[in-house]
Scaffold this active site. Structure first.
Site, PDB file in Angstrom:
ATOM      1  N   ASP A  42      31.968  53.047  54.557  1.00 49.51           N
ATOM      2  CA  ASP A  42      33.176  53.657  54.014  1.00 49.51           C
ATOM      3  C   ASP A  42      34.401  52.506  54.133  1.00 49.51           C
ATOM      4  OD1 ASP A  42      35.232  54.611  52.597  1.00 49.51           O
ATOM      5  OD2 ASP A  42      34.949  56.551  53.100  1.00 49.51           O
ATOM      6  N   THR A  43      34.511  51.511  53.187  1.00 49.99           N
ATOM      7  CA  THR A  43      35.616  50.455  53.544  1.00 49.99           C
ATOM      8  C   THR A  43      37.013  51.127  53.458  1.00 49.99           C
ATOM      9  OG1 THR A  43      35.373  49.561  51.455  1.00 49.99           O
ATOM     10  CG2 THR A  43      33.905  48.517  53.355  1.00 49.99           C
TER      11      THR A  43
ATOM     12  N   PHE B  14      34.086  40.548  43.791  1.00 51.00           N
ATOM     13  CA  PHE B  14      34.999  41.561  43.087  1.00 51.00           C
ATOM     14  C   PHE B  14      36.081  40.792  42.059  1.00 51.00           C
ATOM     15  CE2 PHE B  14      33.986  43.622  47.370  1.00 51.00           C
ATOM     16  CZ  PHE B  14      33.358  44.323  46.878  1.00 51.00           C
TER      17      PHE B  14
ATOM     18  N   ARG C  46      42.867  43.364  49.023  1.00 53.65           N
ATOM     19  CA  ARG C  46      43.453  44.676  49.475  1.00 53.65           C
ATOM     20  C   ARG C  46      42.611  45.578  50.187  1.00 53.65           C
ATOM     21  NH1 ARG C  46      44.259  44.217  43.666  1.00 53.65           N
ATOM     22  NH2 ARG C  46      42.218  45.257  43.097  1.00 53.65           N
TER      23      ARG C  46
ATOM     24  N   ASP D 293      26.237  35.141  34.443  1.00 54.32           N
ATOM     25  CA  ASP D 293      26.092  35.547  35.841  1.00 54.32           C
ATOM     26  C   ASP D 293      24.958  34.593  36.681  1.00 54.32           C
ATOM     27  OD1 ASP D 293      27.364  38.186  36.094  1.00 54.32           O
ATOM     28  OD2 ASP D 293      25.787  39.453  35.364  1.00 54.32           O
TER      29      ASP D 293
END
Length: 408
Positions: A88-89, A112, A119, A184
């Site tokens: 869990d970042t 991302f 952030r 991609d």
């Protein structure tokens, strides 16, 4: 068949002599662009540590319903040779644990939106202070500046923005989505190349650096010939609109014809199609410029002939005249083709959920240090404890992270 090797000894899982032996990659990527890059790094020896969200994991684990759930073929196809962490970042403890892993790593990779890694506390400036040798690699949709920088990067969206979607072989063809993830994959391979270049530079300087690629740039770069003509001559080259090139239905399938790279190709096409006349003798088809001008009429003649016989018949006739051509295959047919086997492009390994799993091999063939499959794609969070122990966490520290819900 490739046998996978599972062991608690991190050094043992990376065979000696692979090009990226000893390189540790912390992989925040998901879906396809980033994972296709990091899988290739792993195929050639890198120790890739995949970071996923607890519970749900990489979006590819849930993109299509499948009998094997999160260990479905989509996910397994692009995440082999990786160890998996589900952490869990959003918690201070999770971020601190990952910083300890990153401090010893060589490469951090993400795909991302612009600003997300910053952030999370894993931006380039922060991590460069932590680890000056670190290569920080990022793939985004449009980049970190400019009017589109805040937009989400997605394959189909970039087909539209980049001009690729607009360019068709005929104005009669509808605007449509290219059915393979062209953006991609291309961007993922550019990201792979950028990381290799940065590693090579670090060999000389001892310093890491930032590597950035975008889908937008990759799609533009793919069109370098067409863009150059547009920029310098004011018109668009469209290779799909060449007068002697096309796809023509037959009685059982279709034939792709490329009538170029030969002297007097229209004469040879006339012979192959067993036409009553040499079309080069017609004034409306006598030159390339005339063929371009009258392409529709010319291709109607081709289409009428191809429709009278089978694909095998016509490919044989075209081959006899030395013309480039191919049957239009399904993916199923291509996977079963002898050439696919000859190129060693299908491999298999054993997965604890999926059983015997077949997948595509790396497309880069090295004679002395070929790609290997040492691990199948990890189950969600499979290597949490293993990776942390290697990075100095004792049993009590790991137990506390579990109790806090940081690891799942």
């Amino acid at each position: 068949m490739y046998e996978t090797t599972e062991t608690r000894d991190a050094a043992a899982v990376v065979p000696r002599g692979l090009p990226l032996d000893g390189v540790t990659v912390v992989d925040f990527t998901q879906v396809f662009m980033g994972p296709s890059c990091t899988q290739l790094l792993g195929d050639f020896g890198a120790d890739v540590i995949k970071i996923e969200r607890p519970g749900r994991g990489d979006t590819s684990r849930n993109s299509l319903p499948d009998r094997d759930g999160q260990d479905n073929p989509i996910f397994l196809s692009i995440n082999r040779n990786k160890r998996g962490m589900a952490i869990d970042t959003k918690t201070d403890e999770g971020r601190a644990a990952l910083r300890d892993v990153i401090a010893r790593a060589d490469v951090v990779v993400s795909n991302f939106r612009a600003g997300v890694m910053e952030r999370m506390g894993f931006g380039y400036d922060e991590l460069k202070e932590l680890n000056p040798r670190l290569i920080w690699a990022s793939g985004t949709g449009f980049g970190t500046t400019g009017p589109y920088s805040s937009l989400g990067g997605q394959d189909v969206i970039n087909q539209a923005y980049s001009g690729v979607m607009w360019r068709r072989s005929s104005d009669d063809d509808p605007l449509t989505v290219y059915p393979t993830t062209l953006c991609d994959y291309t961007t993922g391979m550019h990201l792979f190349q950028g990381i290799l270049l940065a590693l090579r530079s670090r060999d000389e300087t001892g310093q890491g650096q930032k590597v950035e690629v975008t889908m937008y740039d990759s799609m533009l770069h793919m069109q370098m010939q067409e863009a150059s003509m547009q920029l310098n001559r004011g018109f668009e080259v469209n290779w799909g609109r060449m007068p002697l090139t096309g796809v023509f239905p037959t009685t059982d399938s279709a034939v792709c014809l490329v009538g170029g790279f030969a002297a007097d190709p229209l004469l040879h096409i006339s012979r192959a199609l067993d036409l009553d006349e040499d079309l080069t003798l017609r004034p409306e088809f006598a030159t390339h410029e005339k063929q371009v001008e009258n392409r529709a009429a010319l291709q109607r003649i081709f289409a009428a002939r191809f429709a009278t016989n089978t694909t095998a018949y016509w490919t044989g006739r075209l081959e006899a005249e030395g013309l480039l051509n191919a049957p239009v295959r399904t993916l199923e047919e291509t996977l079963a083709d002898e050439q696919t086997a000859a190129n060693d492009m299908i491999i298999e390994a054993q997965h604890p959920t999926a059983g015997t799993f077949r997948m595509l091999n790396a497309p880069i063939h090295l004679s002395e240090t070929p790609a290997t499959v040492r691990r199948v794609a990890p189950r969600l969070g499979e290597h949490n404890d293993e990776v942390l122990k290697e990075n100095g966490f004792d049993d009590d520290a790991i137990r506390r992270l579990h109790e806090l819900g940081v690891l799942k």
